[in-house]
Design an enzyme around this catalytic site. Structure first.
Site, PDB file in Angstrom:
ATOM      1  N   GLN A  50      47.993 -48.301   7.793  1.00  0.00           N
ATOM      2  CA  GLN A  50      48.333 -48.902   6.498  1.00  0.00           C
ATOM      3  C   GLN A  50      49.827 -49.186   6.388  1.00  0.00           C
ATOM      4  OE1 GLN A  50      46.198 -49.851   3.930  1.00  0.00           O
ATOM      5  NE2 GLN A  50      44.541 -49.429   5.393  1.00  0.00           N
ATOM      6  N   VAL A  64      62.900 -68.135   4.348  1.00  0.00           N
ATOM      7  CA  VAL A  64      62.966 -69.591   4.481  1.00  0.00           C
ATOM      8  C   VAL A  64      61.635 -70.225   4.097  1.00  0.00           C
ATOM      9  CG1 VAL A  64      63.487 -71.497   6.041  1.00  0.00           C
ATOM     10  CG2 VAL A  64      64.637 -69.288   6.345  1.00  0.00           C
ATOM     11  N   ARG A  72      52.076 -57.427   9.485  1.00  0.00           N
ATOM     12  CA  ARG A  72      51.468 -56.989  10.743  1.00  0.00           C
ATOM     13  C   ARG A  72      50.039 -56.480  10.524  1.00  0.00           C
ATOM     14  NH1 ARG A  72      53.804 -58.706  15.476  1.00  0.00           N
ATOM     15  NH2 ARG A  72      55.904 -59.345  14.836  1.00  0.00           N
ATOM     16  N   HIS A  75      47.533 -59.369  10.882  1.00  0.00           N
ATOM     17  CA  HIS A  75      47.609 -59.866  12.263  1.00  0.00           C
ATOM     18  C   HIS A  75      46.853 -58.944  13.209  1.00  0.00           C
ATOM     19  CE1 HIS A  75      49.105 -61.045  16.181  1.00  0.00           C
ATOM     20  NE2 HIS A  75      49.747 -59.915  16.318  1.00  0.00           N
ATOM     21  N   ASP A 115      50.161 -53.300  17.636  1.00  0.00           N
ATOM     22  CA  ASP A 115      51.454 -53.426  16.956  1.00  0.00           C
ATOM     23  C   ASP A 115      51.763 -52.244  16.045  1.00  0.00           C
ATOM     24  OD1 ASP A 115      52.345 -55.718  18.109  1.00  0.00           O
ATOM     25  OD2 ASP A 115      51.775 -57.067  16.483  1.00  0.00           O
ATOM     26  N   HIS A 123      60.610 -57.961  14.954  1.00  0.00           N
ATOM     27  CA  HIS A 123      61.463 -58.021  16.144  1.00  0.00           C
ATOM     28  C   HIS A 123      62.943 -57.856  15.821  1.00  0.00           C
ATOM     29  CE1 HIS A 123      58.281 -58.900  18.987  1.00  0.00           C
ATOM     30  NE2 HIS A 123      57.779 -59.757  18.128  1.00  0.00           N
ATOM     31  N   HIS A 141      58.733 -51.676  21.022  1.00  0.00           N
ATOM     32  CA  HIS A 141      57.702 -51.393  20.021  1.00  0.00           C
ATOM     33  C   HIS A 141      56.382 -51.028  20.688  1.00  0.00           C
ATOM     34  CE1 HIS A 141      56.715 -55.718  20.667  1.00  0.00           C
ATOM     35  NE2 HIS A 141      55.498 -55.344  20.367  1.00  0.00           N
ATOM     36  N   ASP A 204      46.340 -61.944  21.396  1.00  0.00           N
ATOM     37  CA  ASP A 204      47.502 -61.695  20.540  1.00  0.00           C
ATOM     38  C   ASP A 204      48.200 -63.014  20.241  1.00  0.00           C
ATOM     39  OD1 ASP A 204      49.646 -60.554  19.177  1.00  0.00           O
ATOM     40  OD2 ASP A 204      50.735 -60.064  21.014  1.00  0.00           O
ATOM     41  N   LYS A 243      38.471 -78.733  31.199  1.00  0.00           N
ATOM     42  CA  LYS A 243      38.556 -79.647  30.057  1.00  0.00           C
ATOM     43  C   LYS A 243      39.399 -79.057  28.924  1.00  0.00           C
ATOM     44  CE  LYS A 243      34.211 -78.119  27.892  1.00  0.00           C
ATOM     45  NZ  LYS A 243      32.844 -78.542  27.509  1.00  0.00           N
TER      46      LYS A 243
END
Length: 642
Positions: A50, A64, A72, A75, A115, A123, A141, A204, A243
């Site tokens: 969590q 930005v 995270r 992800h 992660d 990072h 990490h 990932d 392909k």
């Protein structure tokens, strides 16, 4: 001899049941509904996992792109989902691989926990802060993910065999380390699903490329589920249908594009340096870096450390609070100049383009503005300029394998022969692929806008002193600047000496550097789009509006209500009449808005079943049966005796 099912076989049956039983589903903005088994929920519903809710996936890029607010947490769930999809696809399409339920379970868990060890702002932590505060220390990490994974299992009493723990750790790193001596050995191709060290094509990357582009509003989406359906194991290596070669190439290009446009955006990078500076100032007081080796403390280390510093009243943290206040008010470090340079010059740049050399070159310059003799540069600016005012940022950006073509490390098969794989050539993918797949972005920032123009001038003087090429043949030193290259102004300060000539000598003596003969164009040039006078100070829209607001009264003639900073660094609000601090009082609601839901009412003694807690209870019961002792286990043993 009668056959008795082994403990492992029983465990496999239980795991299979748990693996395919959906405890709950979540609605993901990228992958739609994601089913979660009770086994996976046992890891998600922990403090260690969590914690990832409070670590931004894109770090400072959120300043930005306001839409890039994902963390995270989601992800990791997405990577677990894709990892399970891929391993189950391989098992169904290639039964000869003998993929077991244990393999599926461990691969999914590795995707979920890969992660766990990320620090604040992702990072920024392991790429900037840790190297600054602990130079020379080997820490990543991924190392922290192993530490947090061990602590998660221990603190939450999750029942999982040690072989599985070792296997999951190695799947996270992509290489067999803890499990290298296991008999029988683990299947090699499984290490390419979560963290592919062979070519970087893994789930990932599938998740973060799609999730990040979606978050910033880009609509070009890589069809990752098609790639998963295309995956096939040939010679113990994950390969793809020919392909889909162009889709793989597009994935690699998108990685490069995201790094250049999003992850290394100039404003995001400026805020990264501000955060690192603030943490460095807070380190002597807070001992932040010490927490990376202690999982009990690291679990609380998130992006919230910024708020922790801001709300503190310790005078020792005032400088750090001041930098964070600059971030809040958009008074940021400024990009002075930039240039995109060839990959082969990255080491030379690190050696020769430094803050010290830029400052030395700036102090050796003429004191005119460069464009208007009537607007000279303040000599106090020159005298007070130090290397602490200058930041040299050298970012390497590539397709995933440095300067090499990642397609050279991926093998493809065709429907003609699905059991043979080979490398795809340029004629199989595109004739427009570049010769080099990496480049270097050189950028100069300043911490104080007053030095903007003079730092740019010093940086450009350093560029002029750099070698023209990297030939091994000896070259004569770079000639000094001519009168036409720099404006002549009387009264030049002779105390500073000719630093430009000194830099030319240093660059020509560099082991890989040669001087210019004029036969080749220099790879280092001035950016005509960013050139400013030496006395230039960039304007700030938000700061200018605040200045005008402070200087102008309202219609009644009274000063406006404005925010200000107290002497101890805390923020207050002035009323405009007497300057007292106004704190609005919260009014209590007339009645509680929370009612009782009769449909969910249960008898007092009825207990609801929790998927994640069920795994912990089974672990504690097993510990008691094996002779262990826990509070719940001892009570259960007493009940059995009665």
């Amino acid at each position: 001899m009668s056959f008795n099912p082994s403990e492992y076989e029983v465990e496999e049956c239980l795991a299979a049941s748990s693996q395919h039983t959906t405890a709950r589903s979540i609605k993901d903005p990228v992958h739609d509904f994601i089913p979660l088994s009770s086994f996976i929920c046992a890891f998600i519903d922990t403090r260690q996992f969590q914690r990832l809710r409070y670590i931004k996936q894109l770090g400072t890029s959120y300043y930005v792109w306001p839409g890039a607010s994902h963390n995270r947490f989601e992800h990791c769930i997405g990577v677990a989902y894709l990892a399970k999809l891929m391993v189950e696809r391989l098992r169904s399409e290639q039964p000869e691989l003998a993929i077991t339920e244990r393999d599926v379970r461990c691969v999914e868990l590795a995707g979920l926990c890969h992660d766990l060890g990320h620090g604040p702002w992702s990072h920024v932590w392991d790429g900037h802060f840790i190297p600054e505060v602990l130079p020379g220390k080997s820490w990543s990490h991924e190392d922290a993910s192993e530490m947090m994974f061990d602590d998660l299992i221990l603190q939450n009493e999750i029942n999982i065999p040690q072989d599985d723990i070792n296997f999951v750790k190695d799947l996270i790193k992509g290489v067999p380390n803890h499990s290298r001596n296991k008999i029988p050995p683990e299947k090699g191709f499984l290490f390419e699903i979560v963290a592919n060290k062979r070519n970087g094509i893994d789930v990932d990357k599938f998740d973060y490329i799609v999730r990040d582009t979606h978050a910033v509003g880009d609509h070009g989406v890589i069809p990752v589920k098609r790639l998963i359906e295309s995956a096939r194991v040939v010679n113990n290596e994950i390969c793809y249908h020919i392909k889909d070669a162009n889709t793989i190439y597009e994935l690699c290009y998108t990685r490069f594009s995201n790094h250049k446009r999003i992850y290394n955006h100039k404003t995001a990078k400026a805020i990264e340096y501000m955060i690192v500076d603030a943490l460095m100032l807070a380190e002597p007081t807070m001992k932040i870096a010490e927490q990376i080796m202690d999982p009990r403390r690291y679990v609380y280390l998130t992006d919230d450390i910024m708020l922790e510093i801001e709300k503190s009243e310790q005078p020792e943290l005032a400088p750090a609070r001041a930098i964070f206040d600059r971030i809040r008010t958009r008074d940021l470090y400024k990009l002075v100049d930039y240039q995109v340079i060839g990959w082969e010059y990255r080491k030379l740049l690190r050696d020769l383009v430094t803050p010290s050399r830029i400052v030395a070159a700036a102090k050796d310059l003429e004191l005119t503005s460069g464009g208007s003799p009537t607007t000279p540069v303040d000599e106090d600016i020159i005298d007070t300029l130090t290397k602490e005012h200058v930041i040299v940022d050298i970012a390497t950006m590539h397709y995933g394998m440095g300067e090499k073509n990642p397609m050279d490390f991926v093998r493809f098969y065709s429907k003609v022969n699905i059991n043979q794989a080979a490398k795809a050539g340029r004629g199989d993918v595109s004739q427009l692929m570049p010769k080099c797949f990496g480049e270097v972005l050189l950028r100069i920032f300043t911490r104080d806008v007053r030095y903007f123009g003079i730092i740019q001038a010093g940086y450009r003087a350093v560029l002029r002193s750099l070698p023209d090429d990297l030939d091994d043949n000896p070259r004569p030193p770079t000639p000094p600047l001519t009168e036409s290259e720099q404006p002549a102004t009387p009264g030049r300060d002779s105390r500073r000496g000719s630093v430009t000539e000194h830099l030319s000598q240093l660059s020509s003596s560099h082991p890989k550097a040669g001087g210019s003969t004029g036969s080749r164009a220099s790879p280092f040039w001035n950016n005509s789009f960013t050139q400013v006078p030496k006395n230039y100070v960039p304007p700030s829209p938000s700061q200018e509006h605040r200045r005008l607001r402070r200087e102008s009264p309202d219609a009644s003639g009274a000063s406006r209500v404005s925010s200000f900073t107290l002497s101890d660094g805390t923020a207050g609000t002035g009323s405009g009449e007497g300057g007292e601090v106004v704190t609005p009082k919260a009014k209590a609601p007339p009645h509680s808005p929370f009612g009782k839901n009769d449909k969910l009412e249960v008898p007092k003694r009825e207990l609801s079943q929790s998927p994640s807690q069920g795994h912990r209870r089974s672990s504690r019961r097993k510990a008691v049966d094996d002779g262990g002792s826990t509070a719940e286990g001892s009570n259960a043993a007493k009940r059995r005796k009665i």
